[in-house]
Design an enzyme around this catalytic site. Structure first.
Site, PDB file in Angstrom:
ATOM      1  N   GLU A   1      37.900  50.697  40.460  1.00  0.00           N
ATOM      2  CA  GLU A   1      38.183  51.824  39.582  1.00  0.00           C
ATOM      3  C   GLU A   1      37.681  53.142  40.190  1.00  0.00           C
ATOM      4  OE1 GLU A   1      38.609  50.942  34.985  1.00  0.00           O
ATOM      5  OE2 GLU A   1      36.648  51.802  35.382  1.00  0.00           O
TER       6      GLU A   1
ATOM      7  N   HIS B   1      37.764  26.089  50.293  1.00  0.00           N
ATOM      8  CA  HIS B   1      38.784  25.045  50.168  1.00  0.00           C
ATOM      9  C   HIS B   1      40.035  25.585  49.499  1.00  0.00           C
ATOM     10  CE1 HIS B   1      35.981  21.822  51.442  1.00  0.00           C
ATOM     11  NE2 HIS B   1      35.103  22.732  51.046  1.00  0.00           N
TER      12      HIS B   1
ATOM     13  N   LYS C   1      48.239  51.940  28.879  1.00  0.00           N
ATOM     14  CA  LYS C   1      47.937  52.166  27.459  1.00  0.00           C
ATOM     15  C   LYS C   1      49.076  52.924  26.783  1.00  0.00           C
ATOM     16  CE  LYS C   1      42.918  52.526  27.938  1.00  0.00           C
ATOM     17  NZ  LYS C   1      41.790  53.443  27.884  1.00  0.00           N
TER      18      LYS C   1
END
Ligand code: PA5
Length: 447
Positions: free
Chosen positions: A286, A307, A421
């Site tokens: 961010e 793995h 948003k």
């Protein structure tokens, strides 16, 4: 200090003069930060927080934590992003990812309001059945959708269970000092409130009440954490990359980025660090990912991920570098038992401590990845303690700020978070978003 930077595994990728050549840029970044003259300078409250925190508020946090410990079986911590990750990261790091399942004399702690999921919400509600519950709702803005929905639900649960007066004693609100609907609502309802300082952004707020209240409820020594952060604050005052490992880390990651290493993988060897890596990813992602720039922060927990993602790191596209957290002493040990039948042919390990196997796995992995073209920065942390974690948190916060300035971005804003948003509100029919809604619906229909 509990923390050391080992950069010998970048030396085949970066010559030492390249680091010294970064000095003038690092000095300029340091000046902008310390003189508060750079972009985002209204959000530098975290910088001297380990020294200049609100001591009275800190004591109130401790008192509230005791009250919560004494009155509930379950604490629900409601928040998202910077109002969520820090507390959970610290609790898992210093206690356990299985904190709730392990025997203890502190309340279970469940996190809510960090996702839009009916399943997740129903599950946390089910975990509260028949138990005494307190809620700590954390939102700086007080308007974030995910925690606001969860707070509606848990407020109702408490009011139904304990009545309005009883619920008031069990709701703890961490929010802005004066602004925002949550602050106003809390004042009207008479909830106890804690402050996220104006000048501390969410992802830099773990050492404020935002992180400290849930952390203290988990029985973690928050004084020790602040002491560790203060030790780091004092140790990283110089801008000299030869003397300041924090700034050196910032410089190295920028050199690597400029050489095309656009993904940084934070590698740890303990499951209890998985959430810490999530906190780190938010901090760096961010702060740096903007203006079409920035290192993409990723994380792995080895040996588990050796793995799975290990193949890619060893052999895939060469855009990666790793930062390995080498935690020397976790406080635990485990001796590998002997098997007389030696069915797995592993008796050469009999009697050896599992920590030795981990250490050798780490050393072998670092060398293999370096051979595969992946620079490795190693952060050696001496112990699993609140002090060492406070130091590590401050190390990453400060390095992030310097690194963001080296990159040429404002490390303290997050304009990109608004785009989803806006679209989500429009598609959900929020008043005032009609035009956007029509155009988005049209695009969804035609795509
Ligand atoms: O770092 C940030 O600023 C964000 O991650 C916020 O913490 C997150 O969006 C939650 O915001 P708020 O605390 O206002 O609810």
């Amino acid at each position: 200090m509990s923390l050391k930077l080992n950069d010998k595994y970048v030396s085949s990728f970066i010559a030492s003069h390249e680091i010294s050549q970064m000095q003038s840029q690092v000095t300029a970044a340091d000046k902008m930060l310390r003189e508060k003259s750079g972009p985002g300078n209204a959000f530098l409250g975290w910088l001297d927080l380990p020294e200049n925190y609100d001591k009275a508020e800190f004591e109130r946090v401790k008192v509230a934590a005791e009250k919560i410990k004494n009155t509930c079986d379950v604490l629900i911590v409601i928040g998202i992003g910077g109002s969520y990750l820090g507390a959970r990261a610290v609790i898992e790091f210093l206690k356990s990812p299985y904190y709730n399942q392990l025997p203890k004399n502190t309340p279970d702690i469940y996190f809510a309001g960090n996702v839009i999921s009916a399943d997740a919400l129903n599950e946390v509600l089910a975990l509260c059945e028949g138990r005494d519950v307190c809620v700590n709702v954390i939102s700086k803005s007080g308007t974030t959708t995910e925690p606001a929905i969860a707070f509606r639900v848990f407020r109702k649960l408490l009011e139904n269970k304990y009545g309005k007066d009883g619920a008031r004693e069990r709701i703890f609100v961490t929010t802005d000092k004066a602004r925002g609907t949550l602050k106003q609502f809390s004042t009207d309802e008479g909830y106890q409130t804690f402050v996220i300082p104006d000048d501390v952004g969410g992802r830099f707020s773990v050492l404020t009440s935002c992180g400290l209240l849930p952390i203290a409820v988990a029985g973690i020594d928050i004084d020790q954490m602040m002491d560790g952060a203060r030790a780091a604050y004092k140790a990283y005052q110089t801008a000299d990359v030869e003397k300041n490992p924090c700034y050196r880390y910032a410089a190295i990651r920028n050199i690597l980025y400029r050489k095309g290493k656009s993904v940084e993988v934070l590698a740890s060897y303990e499951p209890f660090m998985a959430l810490f890596s999530e906190w780190w990813k938010q901090l760096y992602g961010e702060s740096e990912g903007k203006d079409q720039r920035g290192i993409f922060p990723a994380s792995v927990v080895f040996s588990t991920d050796l793995h799975s993602l290990g193949q890619y790191i060893q052999d895939g596209s060469r855009m990666l570098f790793e930062t390995v957290i080498d935690l020397a002493d976790t406080g635990a040990s485990f001796e590998i038992p002997n098997d007389p039948a030696n069915i797995d042919s592993l008796n050469f390990l009999s009697g050896m401590d599992l920590n030795m196997v981990k250490k050798r796995a780490m050393e072998g992995t670092i060398l293999a990845h370096v051979d595969g073209g992946v620079p490795n920065i190693v952060l050696e942390v001496s112990e699993r303690s609140a002090f060492a974690l406070g130091e590590l948190i401050y190390f990453f916060e400060l390095a992030c700020a310097i690194s963001g300035y080296l990159l040429g971005v404002n490390p303290f804003d997050q304009p990109g978070v608004e785009s989803y948003k806006k679209n989500m509100f429009a598609l959900l029919g929020k008043p005032g978003y009609d035009d956007l809604r029509s155009s988005l619906e049209e695009r969804l229909k035609n795509s």
